[in-house]
Design an enzyme around this catalytic site. Structure first.
Site, PDB file in Angstrom:
ATOM      1  N   GLY A  18      60.633  83.771  36.340  1.00 44.02           N
ATOM      2  CA  GLY A  18      59.853  82.917  35.467  1.00 44.02           C
ATOM      3  C   GLY A  18      59.991  83.342  34.019  1.00 44.02           C
ATOM      4  N   PHE A 123      36.104  75.739  20.744  1.00 44.49           N
ATOM      5  CA  PHE A 123      36.595  75.296  22.041  1.00 44.49           C
ATOM      6  C   PHE A 123      35.444  75.304  23.033  1.00 44.49           C
ATOM      7  CE2 PHE A 123      40.827  74.647  24.071  1.00 44.49           C
ATOM      8  CZ  PHE A 123      41.517  74.221  22.951  1.00 44.49           C
ATOM      9  N   GLN A 244      41.167  73.510  38.296  1.00 44.67           N
ATOM     10  CA  GLN A 244      40.513  72.903  37.141  1.00 44.67           C
ATOM     11  C   GLN A 244      41.073  71.517  36.837  1.00 44.67           C
ATOM     12  OE1 GLN A 244      41.099  74.245  32.774  1.00 44.67           O
ATOM     13  NE2 GLN A 244      39.150  75.148  33.390  1.00 44.67           N
ATOM     14  N   HIS A 246      41.304  68.994  33.942  1.00 45.09           N
ATOM     15  CA  HIS A 246      41.116  68.904  32.489  1.00 45.09           C
ATOM     16  C   HIS A 246      40.475  67.560  32.182  1.00 45.09           C
ATOM     17  CE1 HIS A 246      41.790  69.011  28.199  1.00 45.09           C
ATOM     18  NE2 HIS A 246      42.266  70.242  28.293  1.00 45.09           N
ATOM     19  N   LEU A 256      48.594  65.687  28.963  1.00 43.79           N
ATOM     20  CA  LEU A 256      47.443  66.413  28.450  1.00 43.79           C
ATOM     21  C   LEU A 256      47.144  66.074  26.992  1.00 43.79           C
ATOM     22  CD1 LEU A 256      45.366  68.775  28.729  1.00 43.79           C
ATOM     23  CD2 LEU A 256      47.190  70.290  27.927  1.00 43.79           C
ATOM     24  N   THR A 258      44.892  67.968  24.317  1.00 40.48           N
ATOM     25  CA  THR A 258      44.272  69.275  24.196  1.00 40.48           C
ATOM     26  C   THR A 258      42.762  69.207  23.974  1.00 40.48           C
ATOM     27  OG1 THR A 258      44.148  71.272  22.820  1.00 40.48           O
ATOM     28  CG2 THR A 258      44.875  69.270  21.734  1.00 40.48           C
ATOM     29  N   GLU A 259      42.080  70.226  24.494  1.00 40.62           N
ATOM     30  CA  GLU A 259      40.658  70.396  24.201  1.00 40.62           C
ATOM     31  C   GLU A 259      40.434  70.610  22.708  1.00 40.62           C
ATOM     32  OE1 GLU A 259      37.440  73.659  25.636  1.00 40.62           O
ATOM     33  OE2 GLU A 259      38.527  72.614  27.214  1.00 40.62           O
ATOM     34  N   ARG A 290      35.122  72.943  30.999  1.00 40.06           N
ATOM     35  CA  ARG A 290      35.920  71.816  31.486  1.00 40.06           C
ATOM     36  C   ARG A 290      35.455  71.265  32.827  1.00 40.06           C
ATOM     37  NH1 ARG A 290      41.923  74.176  29.899  1.00 40.06           N
ATOM     38  NH2 ARG A 290      41.687  73.924  27.645  1.00 40.06           N
ATOM     39  N   HIS A 357      44.854  70.368  36.210  1.00 42.09           N
ATOM     40  CA  HIS A 357      45.445  71.070  35.066  1.00 42.09           C
ATOM     41  C   HIS A 357      45.818  72.522  35.358  1.00 42.09           C
ATOM     42  CE1 HIS A 357      46.188  72.079  30.899  1.00 42.09           C
ATOM     43  NE2 HIS A 357      45.187  72.937  30.864  1.00 42.09           N
ATOM     44  N   ARG A 402      38.233  78.202  34.449  1.00 39.53           N
ATOM     45  CA  ARG A 402      38.780  78.880  33.268  1.00 39.53           C
ATOM     46  C   ARG A 402      38.285  78.246  31.979  1.00 39.53           C
ATOM     47  NH1 ARG A 402      42.717  77.724  29.829  1.00 39.53           N
ATOM     48  NH2 ARG A 402      43.730  76.107  31.092  1.00 39.53           N
ATOM     49  N   LEU A 408      46.494  81.041  27.684  1.00 36.18           N
ATOM     50  CA  LEU A 408      47.509  81.710  26.863  1.00 36.18           C
ATOM     51  C   LEU A 408      47.145  83.178  26.651  1.00 36.18           C
ATOM     52  CD1 LEU A 408      48.435  79.042  24.135  1.00 36.18           C
ATOM     53  CD2 LEU A 408      49.631  79.601  26.258  1.00 36.18           C
TER      54      LEU A 408
END
Length: 597
Positions: A18, A123, A244, A246, A256, A258-259, A290, A357, A402, A408
């Protein structure tokens, strides 16, 4: 069938599967220390799914408002509905400023405040003074934070001469008689050949398995490869019932938003134009965690207040922010609105629905990234030679849900921590040699596909898995639906075993790769539905109508019986459990309390 002994072999200190944020953050630490490291990826590194992350990296820098890591720690424990391990959460929140400044020194182009410090936006679920007020904690590069981060890490890895194997599919972990992981098998897509990568240490950084659902913000490559490899190697998967949704996926497209939209001031509105989150979360409003926002949106739609001709979506309104702010802070969202919803977000609302998400569960690890299992005495046992980082892992910093920006952060903190731990211990490690049957399981899987004269089409089976998971493991669940889902996924597993290939060619045979990916999808799907059906409570993202709010169990959460981690074992399709770590490293524990907003 080719024997394992005749396959081409490569030998490295460390093999990482990965090339997303966690894999490349780990490989950078290893390459800087002079270790011989290989990174295998299905796609070019900068096409890894981390590139899609938009909103920011959570870190208590305090550039825009009063903040410290203790508040971040509290928000993460509460956001995860007290299922997260508090030692790991403390470690992540304390390390957060350090890993952000590391990125800044690598040249990551963060947005800036007038005084030159890193710009931070609010956020969902992030507060100061233990929930009293909102805080600006998300370190952002416009709404392309993951893109900027991934390119920064790739550039640094190129500088350090990390070896990348691009367009390779990792197949199976290789374990010796002692149970240690000594390498991995992989297919080179260009030739279709199987190779063996021998390593002192193997690391899984394969991302999530969001493609087990029909409506997903995840890239098509997110097929749970690391989860499948771990499950087939006898390693349990932890807390897979927690997925989760989103709140703001583009309706009909799943892409997506973004929040960060709501962090910048966007508002969710129902068909009457009401800012309905004020009713559900008077303090947090649109910036509640979320899982809660997703359920509130779904409730509005169920009660007939959805938008559009079919009343099946919610409107996200950003028009009041102004075109200048939108083009400065949310340029990608503007493009997404145009490309996927035919909407100019500076002038009109954009339709959104909760969309799968992120997986909170995964391969169980400790704070060093070492994979751990449980013995008969329920004690943690390290799997020698194997690490896991990023979304495929479960060090359990996210618990049952989360917080935005902690994804990230998770990649950076634990990618770096795993890299450092391997460097510290590498000198004591040796290549212990490969077992004679190192690749037999892999070769048998491929031979079955190559020798089948008929069978099911892989994508038909994959789509049926996704449809089933969407139906049986959605935003709101019932016990009857989940029990039905267990039986349905068991049926689909039988169909996975009957997949055939019409095209037997080897060179860039994408149908062959897809068929092998379905074998990973089914492991993640079954772990999810079996774990979910067994957890008889509502907690975090696992919301079950049968287990609603009562005086004995506020919010449907049953701490007496279910304050514990689930472990799903492929062998026997069975479950076991382990306790939640409530003791942090240096500070006082945050005791169990009712989660309110």
């Amino acid at each position: 069938m080719t024997s394992s002994s005749k396959l081409p072999k490569r030998k490295f200190d460390v093999v990482i599967i990965g090339a997303g944020g966690s894999g490349m953050r780990a490989s950078l630490q290893l390459a800087r220390a002079g270790l011989n490291v290989a990174v295998l990826s299905k796609v070019f590194p900068t096409r890894s799914h981390t590139v899609a992350a938009q909103g920011g990296i959570g870190a208590a820098l305090g550039n825009m408002s009063e903040d410290n890591w203790h508040y971040h720690f509290y928000d993460t424990v509460k956001g995860g509905d007290w299922l997260g391990d508090q030692d790991a959460i403390e470690y992540m929140c304390r390390e957060a400023p350090k890993v952000v400044y590391d990125l800044e020194h690598m040249g990551m182009p963060f947005d800036r405040n007038p005084d030159g410090t890193i710009y931070q936006r609010p956020f969902g679920g992030h507060t100061a003074n233990y929930g009293e007020k909102s805080v600006q904690r998300a370190c952002a590069a416009a709404d392309r934070t993951g893109h900027a981060m991934l390119h920064t890490l790739y550039q640094q890895n190129v500088k350090e001469k990390t070896s990348f194997f691009v367009e390779w599919l990792a197949m199976d972990l290789i374990r010796n008689e002692a149970g240690d992981v000594v390498g991995v098998t992989a297919i080179e897509m260009e030739t279709g050949d199987v190779h063996i990568f021998e390593a002192k240490t193997t690391m899984l950084a394969t991302g999530g398995a969001g493609r087990i659902f029909a409506a997903s913000t995840n890239a098509y490559i997110n097929t749970g490869d690391g989860l499948g490899m771990a499950a087939r190697a006898g390693i349990p998967l932890e807390d897979m019932e927690f997925w989760q949704f989103h709140p703001t996926g583009v309706a009909g497209a799943g892409v997506l938003l973004t929040e960060g939209c709501r962090g910048e001031g966007a508002i969710l509105r129902n068909s009457t134009g009401e800012r309905f989150m004020e009713r559900y979360a008077p303090a947090y409003k649109d910036l509640a965690p979320r899982d809660y926002v997703s359920r509130c949106m779904d409730q509005e739609i169920k009660e007939g207040r959805g938008c559009g001709p079919n009343k099946d979506y919610i409107n996200l309104d950003m028009t009041h922010l102004g075109a200048e702010t939108i083009m400065k802070r949310l340029p990608s969202v503007f493009e997404i609105g145009h490309n996927f919803a035919n909407v100019d977000i500076t002038k009109e609302s954009i339709p959104v629905v909760p969309t799968i998400h992120y997986q909170m569960g995964g391969i169980p690890t400790n704070i060093h990234g070492q994979v751990v299992t449980q013995n008969d005495a329920n004690e943690s046992v390290i799997v020698n030679g194997l690490y896991a980082v990023g979304e495929c892992s479960c060090v359990s910093v996210h618990g049952g849900n989360r917080l935005g920006t902690n994804s990230l952060l998770d990649l950076l903190v634990f990618g770096r921590a795993a890299g450092n731990h391997i460097v510290e211990n590498n000198s004591s490690l040796t290549h212990t040699g490969l077992p004679e049957n190192a690749a037999d399981a892999t070769l048998a899987r491929i031979a079955r596909l190559d020798e089948a004269t008929d069978g099911e089409y892989a994508q038909d089976v994959a789509n049926d898995i996704r449809t089933a998971m969407q139906k049986y493991a959605g935003v709101f669940r019932t016990q009857a639906i989940m029990d039905e889902g267990v039986a349905k996924i068991a049926e689909l597993r039988l169909r996975v075993n009957k997949i055939g290939l019409k095209d037997k060619s080897r060179i860039f045979n994408t149908a062959r790769i897809e068929a092998l990916e379905v074998e990973n999808l089914i492991e993640a799907a079954e772990a999810t539905i079996v774990s979910a059906a067994a957890r008889r409570e509502s907690r975090g993202a696992h919301s079950v109508d049968d287990y609603g709010d009562t005086p004995e169990h506020p919010n449907g959460r049953n701490d007496d019986e279910w304050h514990k981690h689930t472990l799903w074992h492929k062998e026997g399709n069975r479950l076991s459990y382990k306790p939640v770590q409530m003791k942090p490293l240096t500070v006082e524990s945050i005791p169990l309390t009712v989660r309110t907003f």
